[in-house]
Design a protein around this motif. Structure first.
Motif, mmCIF file in Angstrom:
data_model
loop_
_atom_site.group_PDB
_atom_site.id
_atom_site.type_symbol
_atom_site.label_atom_id
_atom_site.label_comp_id
_atom_site.label_asym_id
_atom_site.label_seq_id
_atom_site.Cartn_x
_atom_site.Cartn_y
_atom_site.Cartn_z
ATOM 1 N N ASN A 98 5.059 -4.887 -1.457
ATOM 2 C CA ASN A 98 4.456 -6.150 -1.047
ATOM 3 C C ASN A 98 5.289 -6.902 -0.009
ATOM 4 O OD1 ASN A 98 6.525 -6.779 -2.751
ATOM 5 N ND2 ASN A 98 5.360 -8.231 -4.015
ATOM 6 N N ARG A 99 6.470 -6.359 0.332
ATOM 7 C CA ARG A 99 7.318 -7.017 1.345
ATOM 8 C C ARG A 99 7.404 -6.215 2.650
ATOM 9 N NH1 ARG A 99 10.580 -10.997 -0.670
ATOM 10 N NH2 ARG A 99 10.636 -11.577 1.537
ATOM 11 N N ASP A 110 6.581 -8.280 5.746
ATOM 12 C CA ASP A 110 7.678 -9.191 6.120
ATOM 13 C C ASP A 110 8.784 -8.432 6.838
ATOM 14 O OD1 ASP A 110 6.255 -11.171 4.862
ATOM 15 O OD2 ASP A 110 7.383 -11.017 2.965
ATOM 16 N N PRO A 157 14.671 -8.431 3.330
ATOM 17 C CA PRO A 157 13.855 -8.655 2.124
ATOM 18 C C PRO A 157 13.970 -7.452 1.197
ATOM 19 C CG PRO A 157 12.463 -8.079 4.004
ATOM 20 C CD PRO A 157 13.849 -8.263 4.540
#
Length: 722
Positions: free
Chosen positions: A137-138, A141, A132
């Protein structure tokens, strides 16, 4: 194979340290027993097999730093081959890749995992793993992706390639600095999981990025924010403010300085930052251990090649103007330097110690050992132990040369003995270490013999002339009285530390009795050492009394008539008999040791000692009937006297055809052999049984009763010995 390549074999032990298993030559070939192409390493010293490892298609092999091949054969069992030449490493790597069907340009092969066929097809058919975007904000993940990839070797490989190819680590560290500025605790904890996962990818190329100067402190920073802890750790604060890098001698090579800094920090990560290795499966941190180990090898090599550095080091060590604190730092550095050298291959270690020898390490140690600072002397002793273990002949040659110029008091070996004697540790830990070093120096097994000279003769002559009086001084000083003073029960009422020291000295002297010949014999007889040692049989410390007995037992075990005449002339069995009588009926080590000594004299038929014991001490021993040792000695003595009194009769018996074999060889009928007293005493035992019993008396053939009817009394005595 036609080629043989020089390698060193390493295995990773339970403490996650690399153990050197030996140096040899590696080859590859088909091994019928293993049913496959295998790597074989045979020792260069004796040709023994150091390694036999099948090249398994499912085993992951890693090529590191151009001269290393590392792999795991089983859970928690890592192996490494360190090649002397890069070309040799390349050749074996090509063979491994050929067996596994891999391109030799890769640095790691990967095992096939136990997954379903469908999962395996999906993993292998996918073009690669897509990471990613590296954005705040990732991070969650990405942390989940890393965690999900670790169980699968194929996914780990793809993740490692993706992280490496996209320069992802530097991007992550930029996010770390941003999160720290924003005090984004959640993001920092995600970064902890991501960086820890990257460590578990076990890939050298990633470590080289993470441990670079511009990245390593940020990597350590990421590992401060463990979600399991209420507060972050302060590793960076410790490394930058508490831990100080001090150059005892200025290092001019920037690459060397950088390598030292890097190794310290990576070692800190391994020891203090990452969880304990037992948490991880499949040896996921093996490459990290290898990275540290071979960094140390490189540091030693670079320091060794810096002649100016070593020259300055030894100049300051021996300079009287050097202050005590500075000298302590120099000695501690040299100690660590020698410890690092243990990671070198033998030929490199040879060059290392030759360099130190040429720089004057032994004269420098002599100066340091003469100082009052206990810590400095302790470090110098450790350095000296490295030298003795590596090359005792080099140390022996130095001390013999210096004896031609210096007084005995300041000889290096006498300084070592004095430190052993004056050890202030109640447990004598330092003295035990020094005694072991002296034992190595005095061991003839590691002494050289050439066409022109024999090291054994030269060194032992030197030692007994210049050093033995220093070693035996405490023994002689503490055994000045031959007999107990009136009114005392123990003339050897030493404190425990003194008793331990005397025991150490006796242990070394016993070693000399076993391994040296006329040198120690002349010293013992001329200085009357055994008489002084036997004073210690009256010690309240049982271990010291037993050491004294062991010393005498070793002397008797040589069956040397020079020693035997010395023992008889000075009546040296008297303190042993006295200790035996004082011990009373207690069944302990003292009792057993003394009885075993007399049993040895009986079994080995040491005639001179047998006669001496019976003629002088029989009255003290005749009432001991719980063992047959002393009665057996008396029997030996009487047999000797009989042969001396009737030498012609004995000669005739020896040549008579009816006595060519021992009486027990032929079973005889009871009616033909029964005599009055023997029959009365043994009326429930057949003569055949008695002959079996007589066999166990261990009489020598030339001393055996040869005719039952003529020597019935001898048989009776022999049976009584049992």
């Amino acid at each position: 194979q036609a080629y043989k390549l020089r390698v060193k074999v390493y295995t990773l032990n339970e403490d996650r340290q690399w153990d050197d298993r030996g140096t040899g030559h590696v080859s590859s070939g088909y091994v019928e027993r293993l049913r496959g192409t295998s790597l074989l390493v045979r020792a260069e010293s004796d040709g023994s097999l150091l390694l036999e490892s099948k090249i398994n298609p499912n085993t992951a092999y890693q090529k590191q730093q151009d001269t290393l091949i590392v792999w795991s054969e089983a859970e928690n069992y890592d192996l490494a081959l360190s090649f002397q030449e890069k070309a040799g490493c390349d050749e074996i790597w090509e063979k491994i890749c050929q067996v596994q069907g891999k391109d030799p340009s890769v640095d790691i092969t990967q095992e096939v995992v136990d997954e379903s066929e469908e999962e395996r097809f999906d993993e292998m058919s996918s073009p690669g793993l897509e990471l990613p975007p590296c954005e705040l904000n990732r991070l969650e993940d990405l942390a989940e992706l890393v965690a999900s990839s670790l169980p699968s070797p194929l996914r780990r490989e793809k993740l490692a390639l993706a992280v490496e190819n996209e320069g992802y680590i530097r991007k992550l560290l930029e996010l770390f600095r941003m999160c720290e500025e924003l005090e984004n605790r959640e993001g920092l904890q995600h970064l902890y999981e991501i960086i820890k996962g990257i460590f578990l990818l076990n890939r050298t190329a990633l470590f080289e990025v993470m441990f670079s100067d511009e990245c390593i402190m940020d990597v350590i920073g990421c590992l401060e924010f463990d979600p399991a802890l209420p507060q972050p750790r302060r590793h960076r604060e410790f490394l930058t403010k508490t831990a100080r890098f001090k150059e005892v001698i200025p290092i001019s090579d920037p690459e060397l300085r950088q390598k030292i800094h890097q190794t310290y920090r990576v070692q800190y990560i391994q020891d203090m930052v990452l969880p304990t290795p037992s948490v991880f499966e499949e040896n996921m941190l093996s490459t990290l251990h290898s990275f540290i180990f071979f960094n140390k090898v490189e540091i030693v090599g670079m320091l060794q090649d810096d002649e100016k550095f070593l020259t300055d080091l030894f100049a300051q060590l021996t300079d009287e103007a050097t202050d005590d604190n500075k000298r302590q730092e120099l000695v501690n550095f040299l100690k660590e330097f020698c410890a690092f050298s243990q990671t070198l291959q033998p030929q490199n270690r040879d060059a290392f110690f030759k360099t130190l020898s040429n720089m004057g390490i032994l004269p420098a140690l002599e100066v340091i050992l003469g100082m009052d600072d206990v810590q400095v002397r302790g470090a110098a002793t450790d350095i000296f132990s490295y030298l003795v273990e590596y090359n005792p002949s080099m140390v022996r040659e130095f001390v013999m040369q210096e004896s031609q110029q210096n007084d005995d008091d300041i000889l290096l070996i006498n300084l070592i003995i004095e430190h052993m004697i004056c050890d202030t540790d109640p447990e004598l830990g330092g003295a035990v270490q020094l005694m072991g070093l002296l034992r190595t120096l005095l061991d003839p097994e590691n002494m050289l013999a050439t066409a022109n000279k024999t090291e054994k003769t030269e060194f032992l002559s030197f030692f007994y002339k210049h050093c033995m009086h220093v070693l035996s001084a405490p023994l002689l000083a503490n055994t000045t009285e031959e007999k107990p003073s009136k009114g005392t029960t123990d003339i050897c009422d030493y404190d425990f530390q003194t008793a331990q020291l005397l025991a150490l000295i006796l242990e070394l002297l016993t070693f000399c009795v076993e391994h040296h010949t006329y040198h120690i014999k002349n010293y013992i007889i001329n200085k009357d050492i055994l008489r002084r040692v036997l004073v210690l049989t009256a010690s309240q410390h049982a271990f010291l009394a037993l050491c004294a007995l062991r010393f005498m037992r070793r002397i008797i075990g040589l069956k040397d008539e020079f020693y035997n005449r010395y023992i008889m002339r000075n009546f040296l069995f008297e303190p042993v008999i006295k200790a035996f009588r004082n011990n009373g009926s207690r069944y302990n080590l003292m009792n057993s040791a003394i009885i075993e000594m007399f049993e040895y004299v009986r079994v080995e038929d040491v005639k001179s000692l047998t006669a001496h014991i019976v003629e002088n001490y029989w009255k003290s021993l005749e009432d001991v009937d719980y063992v047959q040792t002393f009665k057996g000695l008396k029997l030996r003595y009487e047999q000797q006297r009989e042969r001396q009194d009737n030498p012609k009769s004995h000669d005739q018996e020896a040549t008579h055809p009816c006595v060519r074999r021992s009486f027990w060889a032929v079973p005889v009928k009871k009616s033909e052999t029964r005599t009055g007293k023997a029959s009365a005493d043994h009326n429930s035992t057949t003569d055949y049984e008695r002959t079996d019993n007589a066999r166990n008396t261990r009489l020598l053939p030339d001393e055996s009763p040869l005719c039952f009817g003529c020597f019935g009394i001898d048989i009776m005595l022999a049976l009584n010995v049992l």
